[in-house]
Design an enzyme around this catalytic site. Structure first.
Site, mmCIF file in Angstrom:
data_model
loop_
_atom_site.group_PDB
_atom_site.id
_atom_site.type_symbol
_atom_site.label_atom_id
_atom_site.label_comp_id
_atom_site.label_asym_id
_atom_site.label_seq_id
_atom_site.Cartn_x
_atom_site.Cartn_y
_atom_site.Cartn_z
ATOM 1 N N VAL A 31 11.734 20.931 7.188
ATOM 2 C CA VAL A 31 12.489 20.552 8.381
ATOM 3 C C VAL A 31 13.357 19.320 8.144
ATOM 4 C CG1 VAL A 31 10.860 21.631 9.962
ATOM 5 C CG2 VAL A 31 10.570 19.209 9.342
ATOM 6 N N TYR A 37 3.975 5.742 10.956
ATOM 7 C CA TYR A 37 3.606 6.969 11.649
ATOM 8 C C TYR A 37 3.744 6.783 13.161
ATOM 9 C CZ TYR A 37 1.052 11.164 12.984
ATOM 10 O OH TYR A 37 0.706 12.380 13.537
#
Length: 266
Positions: free
Chosen positions: A67, A174
């Protein structure tokens, strides 16, 4: 909703799932097929894993997809349109964590000292997480909106993370990537609803996936709050994602559903 209605929620729909080779993506693909989707395209950087899942399902096929590669995302979506004419549902579950940062955090816990991660993160580690989690989400949202616009309808569900809210110590890249994913998805949702396209987000807490299985045991143990369940299942998160994709959630647009078992509220 009756059992029969549940099984038919996606009757005749064309669905695409990223990150479908394992975890929440695989669970969502299985459920879409079980609930009547006429086609399910399973996209994953690990095409072999996606192929194994696809073989279990009727009218399903697997494609290799990173992606983070914008052209590859556009090409994969164009291929679905050429084959099936439309995309009605897209579940975006592809994402990465940082095993090395997790190891640094675990080592600090074992040694009884504060984690020291930010100063040790190099540009490559930062960019890897942002490239897949944030850039990848933009690529998928953009391609899906383009595909759905001519039909004036569609549902997109993005898998975010509860770490966007509690920002775990030692995991800045993250947490930042997922917070940005939430904001990006909500901004797109406010724009796309004018064209009949709904975008929503699931923000899971600890969930039993391949990613979680690679988490050091001391960190896994840290999630064992006696008040709540240690880990959700991938299937439970898929249930929430597909509720958001279904007509029952017609009034939910730009929602971020925090699904963390009660660890905290936002």
């Amino acid at each position: 909703m009756s059992g029969d209605a549940q099984r038919d929620r996606f009757e005749g729909k064309v669905a695409m799932v990223t990150g479908a080779g394992s975890g929440m993506g695989a669970a969502a693909a299985r459920q879409l097929a079980a609930e009547g989707a006429r086609a399910v395209v399973l996209a994953d950087v690990n095409s072999e894993a996606a192929g194994i899942v696809a073989k279990e399902l009727p009218a399903a096929r697997a494609v290799a997809l990173d992606v983070a590669d914008a052209a590859a995302v556009d090409g994969a979506v164009d291929d679905v349109l050429r084959e099936y004419g439309r995309i009605d549902v897209l579940v975006h579950a592809a994402g990465v964590d940082d095993p090395e940062a997790k190891r640094w955090i675990a080592d600090a816990l074992v040694e009884g000292r504060p984690p020291e991660v930010t100063g040790r993160l190099d540009d490559a580690a930062w960019r890897r997480v942002m490239r897949v989690n944030l850039d990848g989400t933009f690529h998928v949202l953009r391609a899906a909106v383009r595909a759905m616009l001519p039909h004036g309808s569609g549902a997109i569900v993005v898998i975010g993370s509860s770490s966007a809210f509690d920002a775990p110590v030692g995991y800045p890249h993250y947490a930042a990537s997922k917070a940005a994913v939430h904001a990006l998805s909500q901004a797109v949702a406010k724009e796309a609803i004018a064209s009949g396209i709904r975008v929503n987000v699931v923000a899971p807490g600890p969930t039993e996936t391949g990613m979680a299985a690679r988490t050091p045991e001391v960190l896994r143990t840290g999630f064992a709050d006696p008040r709540v369940r240690p880990y959700a299942t991938a299937e439970e998160m898929a249930d929430i994602a597909l509720f958001l994709a279904s007509d029952a959630a017609a009034n939910l647009v730009g929602a971020v559903l925090l699904a963390n078992g009660g660890r905290f509220t936002a």
